[in-house]
Design a protein around this motif. Structure first.
Motif, mmCIF file in Angstrom:
data_model
loop_
_atom_site.group_PDB
_atom_site.id
_atom_site.type_symbol
_atom_site.label_atom_id
_atom_site.label_comp_id
_atom_site.label_asym_id
_atom_site.label_seq_id
_atom_site.Cartn_x
_atom_site.Cartn_y
_atom_site.Cartn_z
ATOM 1 N N VAL A 198 0.834 -1.200 0.000
ATOM 2 C CA VAL A 198 0.000 0.000 0.000
ATOM 3 C C VAL A 198 0.870 1.252 0.000
ATOM 4 N N THR A 200 1.455 4.804 1.240
ATOM 5 C CA THR A 200 0.989 5.457 2.473
ATOM 6 C C THR A 200 0.330 6.801 2.226
ATOM 7 N N TYR A 203 -3.138 6.004 0.957
ATOM 8 C CA TYR A 203 -3.883 5.336 2.028
ATOM 9 C C TYR A 203 -4.378 6.340 3.068
ATOM 10 N N LYS A 208 -7.489 5.794 5.685
ATOM 11 C CA LYS A 208 -6.939 4.596 6.336
ATOM 12 C C LYS A 208 -8.017 3.519 6.566
ATOM 13 N N TYR A 220 -10.704 0.139 -1.553
ATOM 14 C CA TYR A 220 -9.584 1.069 -1.421
ATOM 15 C C TYR A 220 -9.070 1.498 -2.789
#
Length: 608
Positions: A198, A200, A203, A208, A220
């Motif tokens: 992932v 960051t 994300y 999150k 996501y």
């Protein structure tokens, strides 16, 4: 009379014959370049009884004279490096007095290999897949048997045990390959490779979300696309890619990731399955087709593009280092080779827009520790980690073209020795990482904390640049120890040790495990036989059609492409191929005494 004594007597007779003639033409190698079973000219050799090598090594090659040789990568994705430009390859160059010119195909590796075999333009060594590609070289009388280069005190016999060498032998019962990433037999396996990764920055922008199931990953990726469409850019100002995977024209890495999330067992020879202990063409099994359909849904939603099929290694690295993929199924351990994460972190920090990549399920990362490393289609889906066979992955072979095969053997087998493994992890002793010294307890004395090594320092040392061949057990044991003692931990090693490595006391779903039940399936059918040609035809069709299936524009097109591939395989002797492979698969399971997927074996301890 024992075989060993007979072979030694034969060697003495041959030596006398050589001196009686006009010498060896300056070749001082302690083993010549003839192949057991064939010579460079393709004529039958005069090997000893019971297939003993025609030459018997009396020791390592004399390195007083320099030797240059060509080494060919069978893979078009290989990243060619300059020999002698870094501390480790410079160290090897001086130790063995060799210079190596590496080559690779631009495309269509099989066609290029066939031209080499038929046209006579052989390199001196080849890095190649076991199975069909290796067997083609053997049938073309292009390789030398390597057991003839083993001598008393040679570490190869210890580093690659007799049982593993037997598993590595080809259809003719002879050993041609020095294995890459071999392991000792057993249940536990160290290390790890492909994982869900992932970005960051994306994300955090997505809020999150939980990543417990495949549908969570899907949502996501959809959110990443929404953010990208809304103007979110990578730290480098480039477009965000919702989903990305390793560059392979056959789409294997996409299918592998999705199929694993559906609870599928490890794929066999890329295009076959082993569900319920039965070998079958993957597209004939409903579970695999479901995984393809899921990948196709993501494609039609614009979450990935066909660049995945066409990107070369440099293009892939460029996308990662620029922080573009939001979600990826990729070999995270490549960060110790191409620095895909390390460079991204370094450059994004300089730009003031911190971006990293993190592996789902990493126990050291609070944001991802609670998630399964392979999120399944449901919370109770068993998702299997990689199978790790004792013979490892591919092999390095020496061709009949090589003038000093013993020198090449000495180099490659040193690379998989315990000493060679230490250098592979840390680089040459004149590099910035270490000076080649150990303390009283046998621990390497580093100049830099192991986890603080930068991409430039690693490349200068040549650490991890030359892991072909390499030895899994030696490398993992050494680097795990280094990382455990370091103040700052190496990202790759920490994840391999704490997430992926099989825990014998408390195994967890998704950890890598050992089994040899797939070993040698690629050697069963002779590639030039009618059945071998049919198998290659099916594999080529799968390579061409599976990417099209995943990129179908409608359900109707998807279903038709699947049905067409099933029909094509059935018309090309698939049933006969499966009979041969099933027999070998069953024999492997009987030999090792268990099926790694059976409830009785219970690889993850779920039935305790």
């Amino acid at each position: 009379m024992s075989k060993k004594i007979l072979a030694l007597l034969l060697a003495l007779v041959m030596i006398v014959g050589v001196f009686a003639a006009c010498g060896d033409g300056g070749n001082n190698s302690s083993a010549g370049n003839s192949s057991t079973g064939s010579t460079a000219d393709g004529d039958e050799s005069t090997g000893g009884d019971d297939g003993e090598p025609s030459n018997v090594s009396t020791g390592p090659d004399d390195v007083s004279e320099p030797y240059s040789f060509r080494c060919y990568w069978y893979y078009d994705w290989a990243q060619i490096k300059e020999w002698g430009a870094d501390a480790f390859s410079k160290f090897m160059s001086e130790k063995f007095n060799v210079d190596i010119d590496f080559e690779k195909p631009d495309a269509d590796a099989d066609s290029k290999l066939q031209l080499m075999l038929t046209g006579g333009d052989l390199p001196d060594a080849i890095i190649i897949d076991r199975g069909r590609a290796l067997e083609n070289c053997v049938q073309a009388n292009a390789l030398v048997e390597i057991e003839q280069f083993m001598y008393e005190g040679c570490t190869f016999a210890e580093d690659v045990g007799e049982d593993t060498r037997e598993l590595l032998k080809c259809r003719d019962g002879k050993l041609y390959g020095i294995p890459n990433w071999p392991r000792a037999p057993g249940k536990a396996s160290t290390g790890g490779n492909e994982q869900w990764i992932v970005n960051t920055k994306v994300y955090e922008a997505a809020g999150k979300p939980a990543l417990n199931t495949l549908e969570d990953l899907h949502q996501y990726a959809l959110k990443a696309k929404e953010l990208a469409d809304g103007g979110l850019k990578s730290y480098s100002g480039m477009d965000i890619i919702p989903f990305y995977a390793t560059n392979e024209g056959n789409g294997f890495r996409i299918t592998k990731g999705f199929y694993r999330s559906f609870g599928g067992r490890n794929l066999v020879e890329s295009y076959f399955t082993q569900e319920d202990g039965k070998i079958d063409l993957a597209v004939n099994t409903p579970l695999y087709v479901e995984a393809l359909r899921e990948a196709n849904k993501w494609y039609r939603e614009g979450l990935w593009t066909q660049d995945i099929y066409t990107d070369n290694g440099d293009q892939l690295t460029e996308k990662f280092t620029n922080g573009r993929p939001a979600l990826a199924f990729y070999d995270f351990s490549q960060d110790d080779t191409n620095n895909f994460r390390r460079v991204c972190v370094e450059k994004s920090t300089e730009a003031g827009d911190d971006t990293s990549y993190e592996v789902i399920g990493d126990p050291s990362n609070p944001d991802f520790a609670s998630f399964p490393q392979y999120p399944g289609v449901s919370a109770d889906t068993i998702t299997y980690g990689d199978e790790a066979g004792s013979p490892g992955w591919n092999v390095n072979v020496i061709t009949t073209k090589a003038e000093r095969p013993q020198r090449i053997f000495d180099l490659f087998t040193w690379m998989i020795s315990e000493e060679g493994s230490q250098y592979q992890v840390l680089g040459g002793p004149e590099g910035p990482i270490w000076d080649g010294e150990f303390d009283a307890d046998g621990n390497a004395i580093l100049n830099i904390d192991y986890g603080a090594i930068t991409s430039k320092e690693q490349d200068a040392a040549g650490a991890w640049l030359w892991t072909q061949p390499a030895h899994s057990d030696y490398v993992d044991a050494f680097k795990f120890g280094l990382n455990e003692r370091a103040e700052k931990k190496n990202w790759v090693v920490s994840i391999q040790a704490n997430l992926c490595t099989y825990d014998e006391e408390n195994p967890k779903v998704g950890q890598k495990f050992k089994t040899d039940q797939l070993t040698g399936l690629g050697n069963v059918i002779e590639s030039t036989s009618d059945l071998g040609i049919a198998l290659k035809t099916i594999q080529d069709q799968c390579m061409a059609e599976i990417p099209k299936i995943m990129a179908a524009e409608s359900d109707e097109e998807f279903d038709k492409l699947v049905a067409d591939l099933q029909d094509f395989a059935a018309k090309n002797k698939l049933a006969d191929i499966l009979v041969e492979w099933q027999a070998k698969y069953d024999a492997n399971i009987e030999l090792q005494g268990f099926d790694a997927y059976s409830e009785e074996y219970d690889v993850y301890g779920l039935n305790k």
